[in-house]
Design a protein around this motif. Structure first.
Motif, short mmCIF file in Angstrom:
data_model
loop_
_atom_site.label_atom_id
_atom_site.label_comp_id
_atom_site.label_asym_id
_atom_site.label_seq_id
_atom_site.Cartn_x
_atom_site.Cartn_y
_atom_site.Cartn_z
N ALA A 52 63.85 14.39 35.91
CA ALA A 52 63.07 13.93 37.06
C ALA A 52 61.64 13.75 36.57
N GLU A 53 61.01 12.67 37.00
CA GLU A 53 59.65 12.38 36.56
C GLU A 53 58.84 11.82 37.72
N LEU A 54 57.59 12.24 37.80
CA LEU A 54 56.66 11.76 38.81
C LEU A 54 55.37 11.40 38.09
N GLN A 55 54.85 10.20 38.35
CA GLN A 55 53.63 9.78 37.68
C GLN A 55 52.81 8.84 38.57
N GLN A 70 50.93 11.48 34.05
CA GLN A 70 52.20 12.14 34.32
C GLN A 70 51.94 13.42 35.11
N ILE A 71 52.52 13.49 36.30
CA ILE A 71 52.35 14.65 37.17
C ILE A 71 53.44 15.67 36.89
N LEU A 72 54.69 15.24 36.85
CA LEU A 72 55.80 16.17 36.68
C LEU A 72 56.84 15.57 35.75
N TYR A 73 57.35 16.42 34.89
CA TYR A 73 58.53 16.09 34.09
C TYR A 73 59.44 17.31 34.15
N MET A 74 60.69 17.10 34.53
CA MET A 74 61.63 18.19 34.68
C MET A 74 62.96 17.78 34.07
N LYS A 75 63.61 18.72 33.40
CA LYS A 75 64.91 18.47 32.80
C LYS A 75 65.89 19.52 33.31
N THR A 86 67.71 24.19 35.85
CA THR A 86 66.51 23.56 35.33
C THR A 86 66.14 24.23 34.02
N THR A 87 65.90 23.44 32.99
CA THR A 87 65.58 24.00 31.68
C THR A 87 64.13 23.77 31.26
N ASP A 88 63.51 22.72 31.76
CA ASP A 88 62.13 22.39 31.39
C ASP A 88 61.36 21.98 32.63
N LEU A 89 60.10 22.38 32.69
CA LEU A 89 59.21 21.95 33.76
C LEU A 89 57.81 21.79 33.21
N TRP A 90 57.30 20.57 33.28
CA TRP A 90 55.94 20.27 32.84
C TRP A 90 55.20 19.65 34.03
N ILE A 91 54.05 20.20 34.36
CA ILE A 91 53.21 19.65 35.40
C ILE A 91 51.84 19.38 34.79
N ARG A 92 51.45 18.11 34.87
CA ARG A 92 50.20 17.64 34.25
C ARG A 92 50.09 18.09 32.80
N ARG A 93 51.18 17.88 32.10
CA ARG A 93 51.28 18.15 30.66
C ARG A 93 51.10 19.63 30.30
#
Length: 167
Positions: A52-55, A70-75, A86-93
């Motif tokens: 999932a990605e939000l930008q 890039q606001i959110l990247y989730m795997k 959920t294995t990965d969560l990145w918010i604003r890098r």
């Protein structure tokens, strides 16, 4: 969080279950601010990974020079035959994995809240949604709050009366 693929899709705001190479996109353009908010849930070709990605995409480069923010990247990946997590969560890098209590479910809630705003035709207020959906202000929440406001009051006479009751 260990849930079925169908439940994961619902938590991410997708109304159906994606298959290999599948995706569910949302976008909204705001002419006043000159930016587009783009969100997407996609499954890889093997069907064993969901991202999932939000930008935000800016018409003109902002002060930091990046056209894409890039606001959110989730795997999410399956941890068994039927359960996904959920294995990965990145918010604003920044890596948010384990940063707040129940981060797996809260990340899905945050993404779904952003998608709901886009679907309503409203540019998501990222700071407000982060505070609402990814805070750690509940029990087991961490360092930012959640504890009781008062200390228990113990009177010495109560302790004295407990003699012979296991002390």
């Amino acid at each position: 969080m260990k849930i079925s693929l169908d439940e994961l899709m619902q938590k991410l705001g997708v109304g159906y279950t994606l298959g290999p190479y599948g995706n569910a996109p949302w976008d909204l353009y705001d002419g006043n601010s000159g930016k587009t908010c783009s969100a997407e849930v996609r499954m890889n070709e093997s069907g064993n990974e969901v991202e999932a990605e939000l930008q935000f995409i800016h018409d003109t480069p902002p002060a930091n020079g990046n056209m894409i923010e890039q606001i959110l990247y989730m795997k999410c990946k399956p941890n068994s035959q039927t359960q996904w997590t959920t294995t990965d969560l990145w918010i604003r890098r920044e890596n948010w994995q384990g940063k707040v209590y129940n981060w797996e479910e809260k990340s899905c809630n945050f993404f779904r809240a952003c998608v709901a705003e886009i679907a309503r035709g409203v540019m998501p207020d990222i700071e407000m949604l982060l505070e609402r959906e990814l805070s750690d202000k509940e029990r087991f929440g961490g360092s930012r709050g959640g504890g009781g406001g008062k200390s228990p009051k113990i009177r010495p006479e109560q302790i004295m009366k407990m003699k012979g009751q296991g002390f």
